[in-house]
Design a protein around this motif. Structure first.
Motif, mmCIF file in Angstrom:
data_model
loop_
_atom_site.group_PDB
_atom_site.id
_atom_site.type_symbol
_atom_site.label_atom_id
_atom_site.label_comp_id
_atom_site.label_asym_id
_atom_site.label_seq_id
_atom_site.Cartn_x
_atom_site.Cartn_y
_atom_site.Cartn_z
ATOM 1 N N GLU A 1 0.855 -1.186 0.000
ATOM 2 C CA GLU A 1 0.000 0.000 0.000
ATOM 3 C C GLU A 1 0.888 1.232 0.000
ATOM 4 N N VAL A 2 0.596 2.149 -0.897
ATOM 5 C CA VAL A 2 1.350 3.400 -0.916
ATOM 6 C C VAL A 2 0.420 4.509 -0.444
ATOM 7 N N TYR A 3 0.808 5.144 0.666
ATOM 8 C CA TYR A 3 0.042 6.283 1.170
ATOM 9 C C TYR A 3 0.734 7.546 0.712
ATOM 10 N N PHE A 4 -0.013 8.418 0.051
ATOM 11 C CA PHE A 4 0.577 9.669 -0.418
ATOM 12 C C PHE A 4 -0.446 10.787 -0.268
ATOM 13 N N ALA A 5 0.073 12.000 -0.194
ATOM 14 C CA ALA A 5 -0.814 13.146 0.008
ATOM 15 C C ALA A 5 -0.865 13.964 -1.271
ATOM 16 N N GLY A 6 -1.687 13.540 -2.185
ATOM 17 C CA GLY A 6 -1.787 14.233 -3.470
ATOM 18 C C GLY A 6 -0.615 13.899 -4.366
ATOM 19 N N ARG A 7 -0.765 14.181 -5.671
ATOM 20 C CA ARG A 7 0.290 13.784 -6.616
ATOM 21 C C ARG A 7 1.404 14.812 -6.629
ATOM 22 N N THR A 8 2.144 14.869 -5.554
ATOM 23 C CA THR A 8 3.298 15.761 -5.478
ATOM 24 C C THR A 8 4.446 15.102 -6.225
ATOM 25 N N PRO A 9 5.467 15.881 -6.607
ATOM 26 C CA PRO A 9 6.620 15.280 -7.307
ATOM 27 C C PRO A 9 7.210 14.111 -6.513
ATOM 28 N N THR A 10 7.271 14.263 -5.203
ATOM 29 C CA THR A 10 7.826 13.198 -4.371
ATOM 30 C C THR A 10 6.959 11.942 -4.446
ATOM 31 N N ALA A 11 5.633 12.129 -4.408
ATOM 32 C CA ALA A 11 4.723 10.989 -4.463
ATOM 33 C C ALA A 11 4.848 10.281 -5.811
ATOM 34 N N VAL A 12 4.859 11.047 -6.876
ATOM 35 C CA VAL A 12 4.960 10.465 -8.213
ATOM 36 C C VAL A 12 6.265 9.681 -8.348
ATOM 37 N N GLN A 13 7.310 10.275 -7.834
ATOM 38 C CA GLN A 13 8.621 9.639 -7.895
ATOM 39 C C GLN A 13 8.628 8.326 -7.109
ATOM 40 N N ALA A 14 8.034 8.368 -5.921
ATOM 41 C CA ALA A 14 8.016 7.178 -5.070
ATOM 42 C C ALA A 14 7.246 6.044 -5.738
ATOM 43 N N ILE A 15 6.078 6.388 -6.313
ATOM 44 C CA ILE A 15 5.255 5.351 -6.944
ATOM 45 C C ILE A 15 5.991 4.736 -8.134
ATOM 46 N N SER A 16 6.593 5.604 -8.912
ATOM 47 C CA SER A 16 7.327 5.109 -10.086
ATOM 48 C C SER A 16 8.512 4.247 -9.674
ATOM 49 N N ASN A 17 9.233 4.675 -8.610
ATOM 50 C CA ASN A 17 10.358 3.882 -8.104
ATOM 51 C C ASN A 17 9.899 2.506 -7.634
ATOM 52 N N LEU A 18 8.768 2.507 -6.930
ATOM 53 C CA LEU A 18 8.272 1.250 -6.368
ATOM 54 C C LEU A 18 7.871 0.285 -7.485
ATOM 55 N N GLU A 19 7.204 0.836 -8.499
ATOM 56 C CA GLU A 19 6.787 -0.018 -9.615
ATOM 57 C C GLU A 19 7.994 -0.662 -10.293
ATOM 58 N N LYS A 20 9.049 0.148 -10.475
ATOM 59 C CA LYS A 20 10.262 -0.370 -11.115
ATOM 60 C C LYS A 20 10.883 -1.483 -10.290
ATOM 61 N N ILE A 21 10.969 -1.244 -8.989
ATOM 62 C CA ILE A 21 11.607 -2.230 -8.105
ATOM 63 C C ILE A 21 10.811 -3.532 -8.106
ATOM 64 N N CYS A 22 9.477 -3.421 -8.019
ATOM 65 C CA CYS A 22 8.640 -4.608 -7.979
ATOM 66 C C CYS A 22 8.756 -5.413 -9.269
ATOM 67 N N ALA A 23 8.777 -4.683 -10.366
ATOM 68 C CA ALA A 23 8.901 -5.366 -11.658
ATOM 69 C C ALA A 23 10.197 -6.146 -11.711
ATOM 70 N N GLU A 24 11.201 -5.638 -11.018
ATOM 71 C CA GLU A 24 12.507 -6.284 -11.063
ATOM 72 C C GLU A 24 12.590 -7.483 -10.119
ATOM 73 N N VAL A 25 12.036 -7.348 -8.927
ATOM 74 C CA VAL A 25 12.247 -8.389 -7.924
ATOM 75 C C VAL A 25 11.090 -9.373 -7.791
ATOM 76 N N CYS A 26 9.934 -9.071 -8.388
ATOM 77 C CA CYS A 26 8.802 -9.965 -8.237
ATOM 78 C C CYS A 26 8.403 -10.563 -9.576
ATOM 79 N N GLU A 27 7.785 -11.739 -9.520
ATOM 80 C CA GLU A 27 7.210 -12.336 -10.728
ATOM 81 C C GLU A 27 6.036 -11.473 -11.170
ATOM 82 N N PRO A 28 5.815 -11.338 -12.459
ATOM 83 C CA PRO A 28 4.643 -10.598 -12.913
ATOM 84 C C PRO A 28 3.386 -11.260 -12.343
#
Lengths: 105, 421
Positions: free
Chosen positions: A20-47
């Motif tokens: 679960e990602v908790y964020f307070a509106g689509r701030t640059p930091t939030a967008v960055q965090a979500i994008s980072n998390l997606e990349k990491i998951c794609a790398e370390v987890c099975e689709p």
């Protein structure tokens, strides 16, 4: 160190992962965090072995209260247990993988 | 250090409050509050940082803090916000500027929304650099501290700033006990106590005569001083007894004897106090002064007097409290106490135990404070111990200038005015 991390990543999680990602509106930091998390998951987890739920606490402040969110962005590993928490823009991949324990122990 | 402190101020519990806690769990805080008051409308927000949470990356937003506060206030309709142990936030996050901005946003929002915000912060040596901005962002700053003096702890409170209001600048002592926080009544610089036009008998016709016929003025401060064994306690017990007989209420602080022992001892001189204790006219409180600091004493005494609403208060001996601290501090306490009693219209009888070396001179140096002063003394004469009594001063009274001999008999004090004529 890199090799240790690689070894860990190779030990894929067996159970379905719920983040679960908790964020307070689509701030640059939030967008960055979500994008980072997606990349990491794609790398370390099975689709199809994981899901990332996005919770905007501006729309849902009760969720922040219930889960004791103090800073955003916050990622909570809801399942499998144990529950783990990582705070920040998630730009440090190593911290995220170890912090969320994205491998089998 | 003093984190909990103001949390349950009465005002806050009347209109509801939101309480942000950074260090203690809401359950524990609620537990403390339940001990003080039944009715509290406090919504807790648990913002204790998760010690296991890992931080990844440099960018962190503190907006949840703000969102949760806003949410809780909207839901509860609270007019008060309390942020407890704000400094924890600075320890939990490396980037001080983020924390500063996050808090500044909360402060601003509270001002706009008309919410009264109370924040507590632990003090450290670098307190100003640690939470610096808070000093400037807030409208009122209050500093609490605790000091050790002669092995006794005393707490004090000081208003550092209060925008738009005049405020006391001194450090004032306070105590925390079962009723929450108590402050010493501040000495008014103006003396505006009303002077009652009635008299209080000293319980002895001859002594009343010496004092001008009717005893002392009600609402005045009376000192009875003397060396040990001169009959101070007996005299003040007699005043208490006769006041009770006259239908007045008396609160007697006995710092040297337990109530039971005291009643028994003065009974040997014919004083019957027990019936007045039963009827509620007389209350005797015995406390060993050494266990508490000076400030704590005066607060407890004031509170007892306020609760008991007596007409007469006796401190026997007041000098027992004086053992607690330095002379000036003691004098200040007695001044405060006397003023406070006077403003309530209570007659104060206090005895002073004079050490033998004092040669009948008061060592307390509070003469100017007292309205009437009766002195007792021992004289060794012809192989006999002789007790003497005289009125040193009594404001507004036509007093006798006689030094009279007196004896302690089974009927109390017997003063002989005719001797030495």
């Amino acid at each position: 160190m890199r090799s240790v991390l690689d070894q860990l990543i190779n030990r894929r999680l067996k159970d379905y992962l719920v983040l679960e990602v908790y964020f307070a509106g689509r701030t640059p930091t939030a967008v960055q965090a979500i994008s980072n998390l997606e990349k990491i998951c794609a790398e370390v987890c099975e689709p199809n072995a994981y899901q990332i739920d996005l919770i905007n606490i501006i729309e849902n402040p009760d969720a922040a209260e219930e889960n004791g969110i103090l800073a955003t962005p916050t990622v909570i590993r809801r399942a499998p247990t144990p529950i783990r928490t990582v705070i920040g823009d998630l730009s440090d991949k190593e911290e995220v993988i170890i912090g969320l324990c994205l491998f089998s122990t | 250090m003093f984190a909990l402190s103001f949390a349950t101020s009465q005002e806050a519990s009347r209109s509801g409050a939101v309480y942000l806690t950074f260090d203690e769990s809401p359950q524990r805080l609620q537990g403390y509050i339940d001990r003080w008051t039944q009715k509290s409308k406090i919504t807790f927000i648990d913002v204790r940082p998760d010690p296991e949470a890992v931080i990844s990356g440099r960018h962190i937003e503190l907006s949840p803090l703000f969102i949760r506060i806003e949410n809780a206030i909207k839901k509860s309709g609270a007019k008060y916000l309390i942020i407890d142990a704000i400094d924890t936030l600075f320890e939990a996050f490396e980037h001080k500027s983020t924390v500063h901005l996050g808090l500044a946003r909360v402060f601003d929002w509270c001002r706009q929304a008309g919410i009264t915000l109370l924040a507590t912060a632990g003090e450290s040596e670098n307190y100003r650099t640690g939470t610096g901005i808070l000093d400037y962002a807030c409208d009122c700053a209050i500093r609490l501290s605790q000091d050790m003096n002669d092995g006794l702890m005393s707490r004090s409170i000081r208003v550092l700033k209060n925008r738009g209001n005049g405020h006391g600048t001194n450090s004032y002592p306070y105590i925390i006990d079962a009723d929450g926080i108590s402050l010493i009544p501040i000495t008014s610089t103006q003396m505006s106590a009303k002077a009652p036009k009635k008299h209080l008998s000293m319980g002895n016709k001859t002594l009343d005569q010496m004092l001008g016929g009717k005893g002392v003025w009600r609402g005045s401060t009376v000192m009875v001083s003397g060396q040990s064994g001169t009959g101070k306690s007996l005299l003040s017990a007699r005043v208490a007894e006769s006041a009770c007989q006259a239908g007045l209420k008396v609160l007697y602080f006995s710092f040297e004897e337990s109530p039971d022992q005291f009643v028994r001892d003065v009974a040997s001189a014919g004083l019957r106090l027990r019936e007045f204790i039963k009827s509620g006219a007389l209350t005797i409180k015995s406390e060993r002064p050494v266990e508490r600091g000076l400030e704590e004493h005066i607060i407890r005494i004031s509170r007892l007097v306020e609760a008991n609403e007596p007409d007469v208060v006796v401190f026997d001996p007041i000098s027992a409290i004086g053992d607690m601290g330095n002379a000036q501090a003691f004098k200040n306490v007695v001044i405060r106490l006397c003023h406070h009693m006077k403003s309530m219209g209570v007659t104060v009888i206090m005895t002073e135990l004079l050490p033998d070396f004092a040669d009948n001179y008061s060592t307390l140096n509070i003469s100017s404070l007292v309205d009437s002063w009766v002195r007792l003394r021992r004289v060794e004469n012809d192989g006999k111990l002789c007790r003497q009594i005289y009125v040193h001063k009594s404001r507004g009274m036509k007093t006798s200038n006689r030094i009279a001999n007196f004896e302690i008999t089974t009927k109390g004090l017997e003063i002989d005015l005719n001797q030495n004529e």
